[in-house]
Design a protein around this motif. Structure first.
Motif, mmCIF file in Angstrom:
data_model
loop_
_atom_site.group_PDB
_atom_site.id
_atom_site.type_symbol
_atom_site.label_atom_id
_atom_site.label_comp_id
_atom_site.label_asym_id
_atom_site.label_seq_id
_atom_site.Cartn_x
_atom_site.Cartn_y
_atom_site.Cartn_z
ATOM 1 N N SER A 1 38.012 -7.771 60.223
ATOM 2 C CA SER A 1 37.821 -6.740 59.212
ATOM 3 C C SER A 1 36.465 -6.092 59.411
ATOM 4 C CB SER A 1 37.925 -7.335 57.808
ATOM 5 O OG SER A 1 36.954 -8.337 57.625
ATOM 6 N N PRO A 2 36.401 -4.778 59.254
ATOM 7 C CA PRO A 2 35.108 -4.098 59.394
ATOM 8 C C PRO A 2 34.358 -4.094 58.074
ATOM 9 C CG PRO A 2 36.834 -2.475 59.134
ATOM 10 C CD PRO A 2 37.509 -3.824 59.107
ATOM 11 N N ARG B 1 31.662 -2.021 55.439
ATOM 12 C CA ARG B 1 31.628 -0.644 54.962
ATOM 13 C C ARG B 1 30.903 0.237 55.985
ATOM 14 N NH1 ARG B 1 32.225 1.621 49.995
ATOM 15 N NH2 ARG B 1 32.365 -0.477 49.061
ATOM 16 N N ASN C 1 32.037 0.804 58.936
ATOM 17 C CA ASN C 1 32.348 0.333 60.295
ATOM 18 C C ASN C 1 31.085 -0.017 61.096
ATOM 19 O OD1 ASN C 1 35.136 0.607 60.004
ATOM 20 N ND2 ASN C 1 35.094 2.768 60.631
ATOM 21 N N LEU D 1 31.753 -5.841 62.730
ATOM 22 C CA LEU D 1 33.084 -6.430 62.778
ATOM 23 C C LEU D 1 32.976 -7.907 62.402
ATOM 24 C CD1 LEU D 1 34.577 -4.955 66.059
ATOM 25 C CD2 LEU D 1 35.445 -4.592 63.756
ATOM 26 N N SER E 1 29.574 -3.211 65.688
ATOM 27 C CA SER E 1 30.639 -2.318 66.147
ATOM 28 C C SER E 1 30.212 -1.583 67.411
ATOM 29 C CB SER E 1 30.976 -1.297 65.067
ATOM 30 O OG SER E 1 31.438 -1.938 63.901
ATOM 31 N N THR F 1 42.378 0.782 60.427
ATOM 32 C CA THR F 1 42.058 2.144 60.846
ATOM 33 C C THR F 1 42.244 3.103 59.686
ATOM 34 O OG1 THR F 1 42.739 1.647 63.106
ATOM 35 C CG2 THR F 1 42.616 3.966 62.484
ATOM 36 N N GLU F 2 41.335 4.034 59.562
ATOM 37 C CA GLU F 2 41.410 5.079 58.546
ATOM 38 C C GLU F 2 41.907 6.363 59.193
ATOM 39 O OE1 GLU F 2 38.479 7.438 55.397
ATOM 40 O OE2 GLU F 2 37.692 5.878 56.730
ATOM 41 N N ASN G 1 40.026 6.494 62.915
ATOM 42 C CA ASN G 1 38.779 5.852 63.326
ATOM 43 C C ASN G 1 38.745 4.416 62.817
ATOM 44 O OD1 ASN G 1 36.821 8.180 64.392
ATOM 45 N ND2 ASN G 1 37.996 8.985 62.660
ATOM 46 N N ASN G 2 38.207 3.526 63.653
ATOM 47 C CA ASN G 2 37.890 2.164 63.222
ATOM 48 C C ASN G 2 36.582 1.742 63.866
ATOM 49 O OD1 ASN G 2 38.520 1.513 65.858
ATOM 50 N ND2 ASN G 2 40.446 0.486 65.357
ATOM 51 N N ALA G 3 36.234 0.465 63.760
ATOM 52 C CA ALA G 3 34.945 0.006 64.259
ATOM 53 C C ALA G 3 34.856 0.013 65.778
ATOM 54 C CB ALA G 3 34.661 -1.402 63.735
#
Length: 423
Positions: free
Chosen positions: A45-46, A48, A50, A53, A92, A153-154, A202-204
């Motif tokens: 889990s990332p 806030r 990103n 990690l 990240s 992922t957002e 986007n994710n970390a």
């Protein structure tokens, strides 16, 4: 006591007895060996924004507890071993994209080790249609599919101006599930909503975006319109009757009436004045409309346009209303009828007044009704007078034949006289 773990069965119980010379009784304690249920679990889990990690590995519930540690792709140990749960924190970075991190778990009752693997991936997006076409005025739905999404992922949508769009029911609707996201653009306009829209994830580990092109098509141009009749419907110039016709057949869904108003009674089209839509939504079978509430001190120009959904046709030639033809017959007839009604009502009221005021105004009553009575009495002929008159007339005729009397005698009442004497 030493016991080999691999030789110790699961759910084994060991009892320890204790006693002391000064104690009257002995004491007992026991312990049970357990293998943790299932397999070790791993997830990432990332934080806030990103920034970091967090890789978590857990295998809880056994006794004695299991021991866990992390290793990278190359086999290097990344964190010291811990019991039941081990957490690895990484900053990240895109360099971790596609890398695998393995959590190893060892329990004394088992000969081998167990493991779980986390493979970090930058998001991968796909779409069903990269080019979407739609007619003006309709809604269009864009889809974005997330093929790889670990860690979480957002997904963000950007419009054709490269501005992030939110859930605005008047224009944009967003719907998101675990592995896909939809964007609905409502009532698209050819000038404002055409172009490329962007689905971004986007994710970390990294980010990616794919474009989707929206082509807004216009409906065919409707046929041209001609004003066939335009005329004021009253002398006050406050209402106008307007009729039109299409020059040929074609696709159309309605008509629009536009107005140009200018102070003064002389109309002249001016570029500084703008046409105003006064009537919209007319059905295609309607070719007539009455406009009311006009200013009689202003001059007006009117034109009509056909519309096919959202495609406007060319406006008709602007025309001014004609004045209505003057018709005096209704006015004259109305005046005559009104005069007769007034005269009749006046006579009736006058007679009623005389009847009700007979005692107080007897002199006026006698003057009016006595004259009528005397005139009616003079017109009465009695039978005796008629007989005398006939005998007298016969005598006069006989005398006139043998005498030179200047004229016949005139009978008045019961006496006979000559015309000169009776006067």
């Amino acid at each position: 006591m030493f016991q080999s773990g691999s030789r110790t069965p699961h759910n084994s119980t060991f009892i320890c007895y204790g006693s002391h010379v000064v104690l009257p009784t002995s004491y007992i304690c026991s312990v049970k060996t357990l293998v943790p249920h299932g397999d070790p679990q791993c997830f990432v889990s990332p934080t806030r924004g990103n920034i970091y990690l967090i890789l978590t590995c857990s295998w809880e519930g056994g006794f004695p507890p299991a021991v866990l540690w992390w290793e990278s792709d190359g086999g290097a140990t990344l964190e010291s071993s811990k019991e039941s749960m081990n957490i690895l924190i990484l900053k990240s970075s895109a360099k971790y994209g596609g890398k695998a991190f393995t959590c190893y778990a060892k329990h004394p009752l088992l000969l081998g080790t167990k493991q779980c693997v986390l493979r970090l991936e930058a998001p991968v997006l796909a779409t069903q249609l990269k080019v979407v076409s739609v007619y003006e005025g309709n809604d269009v739905q864009l889809s974005c599919i997330l093929k790889a999404n670990y860690p979480d992922t957002e997904i963000t949508w950007f419009n054709n101006q490269k501005k992030q769009v939110g859930d605005a029911p008047s224009k944009y609707l967003l719907y998101r599930e675990a592995t896909w996201a939809n964007l609905t653009v409502r009532e698209v306009d050819g000038l404002q909503d055409s172009g490329q829209y962007w689905c971004s994830a986007n994710n970390a580990i990294g980010g990616v975006e794919i474009p989707i092109t929206v082509i807004v098509k216009r409906y065919p141009i409707p046929p041209n319109v001609t004003i066939s009749r335009i005329k004021y419907s009253n002398q006050q110039r406050t209402e106008v009757d307007l009729e039109w016709e299409t020059q040929d057949t074609g696709n159309l869904t309605g008509f629009i009436v536009e107005l140009l108003q200018k102070k003064g009674l002389l109309f002249k089209e001016n570029n500084t004045l703008s046409w105003v839509q006064v009537v919209t939504g007319l059905q295609p079978h309607v070719h007539y409309y009455k406009l009311a509430g006009l200013d009689p001190t202003s001059s007006y120009g009117f034109r009509v346009l056909a519309i096919n959904h959202r495609t406007l046709g060319y406006p008709s030639e602007a025309k001014t209303p004609e004045d209505p033809s003057f018709n005096a017959y209704p006015t004259i007839i109305g005046a005559v009828v009104s005069g007769m009604i007034l005269a009749t009502v006046g006579s009736i009221l006058l007679i009623l007044y005389f009847v009700r005021t007979q005692n107080s105004s007897s002199w006026l009553h006698n003057m009016l009704f006595a004259v009528q009575h005397s005139q009616s009495m003079e017109n009465i002929n009695y039978p005796e007078d008629e007989t005398v008159n006939r005998s007298q007339d016969a005598g006069d005729l006989a005398e006139g034949s043998i005498s030179s009397h200047p004229g016949p005698a005139v009978v008045s009442g019961s006496s006979v006289c000559s015309p000169s004497r009776c006067q």
